[in-house]
Write an enzyme that holds these catalytic residues in place. Structure first.
Site, PDB file in Angstrom:
ATOM      1  N   CYS A 178     -30.370  29.844   8.330  1.00  0.00           N
ATOM      2  CA  CYS A 178     -31.383  29.848   9.469  1.00  0.00           C
ATOM      3  C   CYS A 178     -32.772  29.351   9.366  1.00  0.00           C
ATOM      4  O   CYS A 178     -32.828  28.305   9.070  1.00  0.00           O
ATOM      5  CB  CYS A 178     -31.069  31.181  10.492  1.00  0.00           C
ATOM      6  N   HIS A 235     -25.342  31.652  11.571  1.00  0.00           N
ATOM      7  CA  HIS A 235     -25.298  32.613  10.760  1.00  0.00           C
ATOM      8  C   HIS A 235     -24.013  32.978  10.497  1.00  0.00           C
ATOM      9  O   HIS A 235     -23.179  33.500  11.357  1.00  0.00           O
ATOM     10  CB  HIS A 235     -26.069  34.009  11.707  1.00  0.00           C
ATOM     11  N   GLU A 291     -22.816  35.385   8.992  1.00  0.00           N
ATOM     12  CA  GLU A 291     -22.644  36.639   8.736  1.00  0.00           C
ATOM     13  C   GLU A 291     -22.685  37.112  10.364  1.00  0.00           C
ATOM     14  O   GLU A 291     -22.143  38.699  10.231  1.00  0.00           O
ATOM     15  CB  GLU A 291     -23.711  37.303   8.145  1.00  0.00           C
TER      16      GLU A 291
END
Length: 640
Positions: free
Chosen positions: A520, A604, A606
């Protein structure tokens, strides 16, 4: 004075009975009465919790200003951290409590919000344009407060309000009165912030507000609400934010359970539960989870800055917690902490304050968020005689829309696009990927604790993870991989300290060839160093899930970004060798890049919004960290 009848008799006679708390927990057929002295402490670590004595020992009133313990910004109004030290704990049947509590109207005068509808709407518009629109975060909660003056004895009014809440409100996690002598809090909080029992840590992200006028819910309207994009995204974003917290306080992160529909008298919310096991001191758990994204925003640290900039006044106890600390019969610490929302604060002078807030996201409208603050206040206002009373939900069975098959299906459908990594139970001793097990990785945190979730995913792949804040220097040569993490802000800033440090870190990694992954914000800065141009998106990608073409495969991933790099070709010649780009076919936005020894992703992996995130990480890391040769293993003592 410990018996409820004695306490109420003293109040009726105009005598302060001393500090006490009277509360009903979710679904209980009894109330609990706690009495004892009140002390004020400076820090959460100072909350008294004497070991060896089972049961509840301390009830702490944690104000919002304690957020400064984490180094986060706030307008400091001096609200004290008060601790009621439990000397006696009694249980009272609900029916007996209702019979004993004062059953009389609460009269107030001069009721008005401290911030007008028009001014609040202008603040909403500024936050959308100046903060979310400029990459400062995905969502922010801005509050305002209704003020009034109670006519008659304030404590009698608070106890009468408690009775009305017990009768009329439903779905509350705690319904309570807490009296410390300096203030009285009365409310019905729908939301568990965090609890710890037998080592099980639970959090309860709640978001999305369905308003039901007069307490009558419309099934068709509810189904439209459950399908509403803005409401769905709002819940996903707070789910991500509380998973970040669970990544810190639970050894293996949190498992997502739900979603559910929480029905109250004037409104309903959608919610999840997060569960994980932890061994931290419960006061540390409180500190690391200050405060819920449902009352602040995300990313948390920058949300606190945004709140301070735009609210420009203290929050008192709004967005803080009540925290009941103690021990179980085996001596293990316990914690039960609802968020202080839907709560009125009454001073001995009779001055009343009811704070409420709305969550602002990219789809928000000023009118919608103004309406949401009115709806959230309705339950407490009705109890205090400042609004229409809700149906008596506490007496007799109440039809639950959550039991409707169509509603259950709509809720279950919300999990379909989410990452199974967070939904499924994970074995803590599961083997990692060959070639990655034992490799060392440093994650540089750029003020977004998504890094905690990323650490758990990398750990699940077998890597050994170290987290380091961006402003803490140190060598990187002992790590097999360095991850430049996400964070808020403008990646093109030339003088902002975080951007300067991140640019310096990545330039050094490129120069030395040390394996690097950028996520990011890290990806944006890396792209800039490689010569790509950065652009601010006209429509932000905050909490947005998309299918993207990623080096020959389609991946579904989640974005939290306002800026992006753009390119006109799929390959780029750089001083560090050729770079392959995964670009958007429409606007050329660079979703990912990879070169010799480095890679970057704009999304992202995650996030709970990235069902393919773990697979993307595994592929990128397998390229960045090829299995070491036998001679390398021998030189490293077999570390890998």
């Amino acid at each position: 004075m410990t018996h409820l009848t004695d306490l109420l008799a003293a109040v009726a006679d105009g005598v302060d009975p001393g500090p006490f708390a009277l509360l009903r927990r979710d679904g209980a057929d009894e109330l609990e009465l706690f009495t004892g002295p009140v002390d004020t402490v400076e820090r959460l670590a100072d909350i008294p919790l004497t070991p060896g004595i089972p049961g509840a020992r301390t009830l702490a009133l944690v104000p919002y200003r304690q957020i400064t313990e984490r180094g986060f910004a706030c307008v400091d109004d001096g609200a004290p951290l008060e601790c009621l030290q439990v000397r006696e704990h009694r249980r009272i049947a609900l029916a007996d409590a209702l019979a004993a509590l004062p059953d009389e109207p609460v009269r107030t005068i001069d009721a008005a919000f401290d911030v007008s509808d028009e001014e609040y709407a202008r603040t909403v518009q500024r936050v959308l344009a100046e903060e979310i629109g400029r990459g400062e975060g995905a969502n922010f909660v801005i509050h305002r407060a209704l003020h009034a003056t109670v006519q008659g004895p304030p404590l009698v009014a608070a106890l009468a309000a408690l009775r009305r809440l017990l009768v009329a409100e439903r779905g509350a996690y705690w319904t309570f009165v807490v009296h410390t002598g300096t203030r009285t809090l009365v409310g019905a909080s729908p939301e568990r912030h965090v609890s710890v029992d037998d080592g099980l840590v639970l959090m309860n992200p709640i978001s999305g507000t369905f308003r039901s006028a007069g307490g009558t819910a419309d099934r068709a309207a509810l189904l439209r609400f459950l399908a509403d994009e803005k409401e769905v995204e709002e819940l996903y974003m707070v789910l991500d934010e509380e998973l970040k917290m669970m990544a810190t306080v639970a050894e293996h992160g949190g498992q997502v359970i739900g979603p559910y529909l929480k029905e109250m008298s004037h409104l309903a919310h959608t919610e999840y539960l997060l569960a994980g096991r932890g061994t931290r001191d419960v006061r540390e758990v409180l500190r690391e989870t200050m405060f819920a994204p449902t009352v602040t925003g995300s990313p948390m640290e920058n949300a606190c800055r945004v709140i301070a900039r735009h609210e420009r006044r203290g929050r008192g106890y709004y967005a803080g917690v009540l925290a009941l600390l103690g021990h179980d019969e085996t001596g293990r610490q316990t914690l039960d902490a609802p968020i202080l929302i839907r709560t009125a604060e009454i001073l001995p002078t009779g001055r009343l304050r009811v704070p409420v807030g709305a969550t602002l996201v990219r789809h928000s409208t000023a009118a919608g968020e103004v309406a949401e603050t009115h709806a959230k206040a309705a339950g407490v206002l009705a109890a205090l005689g400042l609004g229409p009373a809700a149906p008596a939900g506490g007496r007799g069975p109440v039809a639950r829309l959550a039991d409707d098959p169509a509603v259950r299906d709509a809720l279950a459908a919300r999990n379909a696009p989410l990452a199974r990594f967070w939904l499924d139970q994970r074995a803590p001793d599961a083997p990692g990927l060959p070639g990655l097990v034992g490799r060392r990785v440093l994650i540089v945190d750029n003020e977004d604790t998504f890094t905690g979730m990323l650490a758990h995913q990398l750990g699940a792949l077998g890597l050994t993870v170290t987290l380091r804040p961006w402003h803490v220097g140190g060598p990187v040569d002992s790590y097999d991989l360095v991850v430049a993490g996400p964070g808020p802000g403008d990646p093109g800033s030339l003088d902002e300290p975080k951007m300067v440090a991140l640019r310096r870190l990545l330039a050094g990694l490129l120069a030395t060839g040390r394996p690097t992954l950028a996520v990011c914000l890290g990806h944006q800065v890396l792209a800039g160093l490689l010569g790509l141009t950065l652009h601010r998106r006209e429509a932000t990608y905050q909490g947005l899930q998309r299918d993207v073409a990623l080096f020959g495969r389609t991946r579904r991933v989640g974005f939290y970004s306002t800026f992006t790099a753009r390119a006109e070709a799929d390959r780029l010649a750089t001083a560090y060798g050729p770079v392959e780009l995964a670009r958007d076919a429409g606007d050329g936005a660079v979703h990912a890049l990879r070169g010799r020894g480095f890679a970057g992703v704009q999304f992202h992996p995650e996030s709970v919004l990235s069902p393919d995130g773990l697979a993307v990480l595994a592929e990128l890391l397998s390229d960045l960290l090829p299995a070491p040769r036998a001679d390398e293993l021998s030189a490293a003592g077999g570390r890998a």
